[in-house]
Write a protein that holds these residues in place. Structure first.
Motif, mmCIF file in Angstrom:
data_model
loop_
_atom_site.group_PDB
_atom_site.id
_atom_site.type_symbol
_atom_site.label_atom_id
_atom_site.label_comp_id
_atom_site.label_asym_id
_atom_site.label_seq_id
_atom_site.Cartn_x
_atom_site.Cartn_y
_atom_site.Cartn_z
ATOM 1 N N PRO A 138 33.945 36.258 49.301
ATOM 2 C CA PRO A 138 34.445 36.703 47.993
ATOM 3 C C PRO A 138 35.817 37.372 48.106
ATOM 4 O O PRO A 138 36.088 38.112 49.062
ATOM 5 C CB PRO A 138 33.366 37.692 47.530
ATOM 6 C CG PRO A 138 32.120 37.213 48.195
ATOM 7 C CD PRO A 138 32.559 36.712 49.544
ATOM 8 N N PRO A 139 36.690 37.119 47.122
ATOM 9 C CA PRO A 139 38.095 37.529 47.233
ATOM 10 C C PRO A 139 38.336 39.033 47.300
ATOM 11 O O PRO A 139 39.397 39.464 47.767
ATOM 12 C CB PRO A 139 38.743 36.924 45.989
ATOM 13 C CG PRO A 139 37.620 36.601 45.060
ATOM 14 C CD PRO A 139 36.442 36.319 45.913
ATOM 15 N N PHE A 140 37.382 39.849 46.848
ATOM 16 C CA PHE A 140 37.554 41.302 46.923
ATOM 17 C C PHE A 140 36.452 41.949 47.760
ATOM 18 O O PHE A 140 36.116 43.109 47.575
ATOM 19 C CB PHE A 140 37.614 41.903 45.520
ATOM 20 C CG PHE A 140 38.842 41.506 44.754
ATOM 21 C CD1 PHE A 140 40.059 42.133 44.987
ATOM 22 C CD2 PHE A 140 38.795 40.472 43.831
ATOM 23 C CE1 PHE A 140 41.204 41.748 44.310
ATOM 24 C CE2 PHE A 140 39.932 40.079 43.140
ATOM 25 C CZ PHE A 140 41.134 40.718 43.378
ATOM 26 N N SER A 141 35.955 41.180 48.713
ATOM 27 C CA SER A 141 34.881 41.691 49.564
ATOM 28 C C SER A 141 35.406 42.425 50.784
ATOM 29 O O SER A 141 34.733 43.293 51.338
ATOM 30 C CB SER A 141 33.986 40.539 50.023
ATOM 31 O OG SER A 141 34.712 39.638 50.850
ATOM 32 N N GLY A 142 36.608 42.066 51.254
ATOM 33 C CA GLY A 142 37.106 42.653 52.495
ATOM 34 C C GLY A 142 36.252 42.290 53.694
ATOM 35 O O GLY A 142 36.206 43.027 54.689
#
Length: 487
Positions: A138-142
């Motif tokens: 996911p793009p904002f999972s880090g």
């Protein structure tokens, strides 16, 4: 017969002289790369990795429609920085500009020296709606996986913010005291122009009379297979960035039924104008930052390419023809024309009364908006078409012979010892342009090694950074602080 022999003798002498001069130029071409002084130190790698991972999880997204920006996320991110870098917040002066832009001052022991500035931004571009499922993580999972850190901002440009602060935190833990003032300046709206972030920082510092020896922002990176004839990675440091302008070509006139068209319709005239611009193009000239790039990389080229570039004055037309064959290298030597939008017509059987086209232009240093408008008008040669243009001029061109550039070059070589570090012209925009008015030089360099796929991911799907690349970025920021103090 004697005249023929004499002519052949003269030609032979001239040819020998030509070969002698060009070979001399080639063989005496000296490298412009400093000897590396390899980075020697340790990092708290676990802290660095975890901190960037957490930073990615804040959705500090910039939108052209500013009302859509979730400023709670921005505030949370700022609180996160304070918790993550205690030594920075204990030892550096920090202030907020416009509530969300950050300025840190690391006071140096010698106030006679001018300060230097490291700048970055923590806002990111949105994830294109409908593409979320295309991300491996996911793009904002880090997410930390496969030796990489995943998410929006790992390349552009939370890596810069976190990398700079990690470097400072580590140097502070070593007891490092800078000789000159070091400023860290972080914008929050770079992706939409920086008008309320970097621009306001500049306005604030300008009122205080603060002027920098240099400011370093994001920009070029270390890439492979970029320059023909160079088999080493090439790190490109932007010494200028192109201007960005939008031109509108518009014509108004009578429409009518499509069964009785005029020989030249509004659509046809706009289409003809676009065609003329694409066929003619702006003049190409290997000068300025483009010329500087090849002066720095020529000594590192294979012999054939080195021979050509060592004798640029003789082979310049050939070099320009070669560069014009590829869009990326063509953009290095001319103002570019990119038609992007066409407006005309509403019904299939009615001639439109108005037609317009939008052209995106990236201006070379020296090509002003007025000159570009005049060139467009002269090229399309149609006084019925109104041309309007707005945008920004190219930035100033920073020195490649100064200690400032050499410090950046040395810092990069200390970390990336095999890389060729050279100046270049940046095609995209950055916050650096705002700092031109308060800095002797502004440079643009993201100290990571990227592939062509990485460049495509920067604003796209599956943005990520390898852990080693990220740690090298921290090492570079430590080096550039130290190198700046040597001057």
């Amino acid at each position: 017969m004697k005249k023929l022999k004499l002519s052949l003798t003269i030609i032979g002498v001239m040819l020998l002289l030509f070969i002698t001069i060009t070979m001399f130029n080639t063989l005496t071409l000296k490298s412009r790369q400093p000897q590396p002084d390899p980075f020697n130190g340790t990092l708290d790698e676990d802290h660095a990795i975890e901190t960037l991972s957490q930073a990615i999880q804040f959705k500090t997204i910039s939108y052209q429609e500013r009302s859509k920006m979730n400023m709670v996320e921005f505030s949370s991110f700022l609180s996160f920085l304070e918790k993550s870098f205690p030594k920075v917040y204990q030892n550096l002066e920090m202030e907020k500009v416009n509530d969300y832009a950050l300025v840190y001052r690391w006071k140096g022991s010698n106030q006679e020296k001018s300060p230097v500035g490291l700048t970055s931004h923590y806002d990111v571009v949105p994830v294109l709606e409908g593409t979320e499922e295309n991300w491996e993580h996911p793009p904002f999972s880090g997410t930390i996986a496969d030796g990489k850190i995943w998410g929006r901002g790992t390349l552009d440009d939370k890596i810069g913010v976190i990398g700079i602060l990690e470097a400072a935190e580590h140097l502070l833990s070593e007891g490092y005291q800078p000789d000159r003032d070091i400023y860290f300046m972080f914008g929050y709206d770079e992706e939409i122009g920086g008008d309320e972030g970097a621009s306001e920082i500049v306005r604030t510092l300008n009122k205080r009379g603060i002027n920098f020896d240099f400011v370093l922002d994001e920009g070029g990176a270390i890439v492979e297979n970029m320059v023909p004839g160079v088999d080493k990675p090439v790190g490109v440091v932007g010494i200028s960035e192109k201007g960005s302008a939008t031109a509108e070509l518009m014509i108004e006139g009578s429409g009518g039924h499509s069964s009785q068209p005029k020989n030249r319709t509004n659509i046809g005239r706009i289409a003809s104008a676009i065609s003329k611009l694409e066929e003619t193009q702006f003049p190409a000239d290997l000068q300025g930052p483009g010329e500087d790039l090849f002066e720095f990389v020529a000594p590192e080229m294979s012999f054939g390419m080195k021979y050509v570039f060592a004798n640029k004055l003789m082979f310049e037309p050939v070099i320009e023809r070669i560069l014009l064959q590829q869009p990326a290298s063509a953009a290095l030597i001319r103002t570019t024309v990119a038609p992007t939008i066409f407006h005309a017509g509403e019904q299939y059987n009615a001639l439109p009364e108005k037609a317009a086209a939008i052209i995106n232009l990236r201006l070379m240093p020296g090509d002003s908006l007025d000159k570009v408008k005049q060139y467009i008008e002269e090229t399309i040669d149609d006084d019925q078409i109104k041309v309007t243009i707005e945008g920004s001029e190219a930035s100033g061109v920073s020195s490649v012979d100064s200690w400032q550039f050499k410090a950046i070059q040395q810092g990069a070589r200390n970390v990336y010892q095999d890389a060729v570090i050279a100046p270049y012209l940046m095609f995209a925009g950055s916050d650096a342009k705002h700092y031109d008015s308060i800095s002797e030089n502004t440079y643009r360099f993201l100290p990571v090694q990227l592939t062509s796929d990485d460049l495509n991911r920067m604003h796209g799907t599956n943005e990520h950074i390898s852990i080693e690349n990220y740690l090298d970025a921290i090492r570079f920021y430590m080096e550039i602080i130290r190198e700046s103090d040597k001057q």
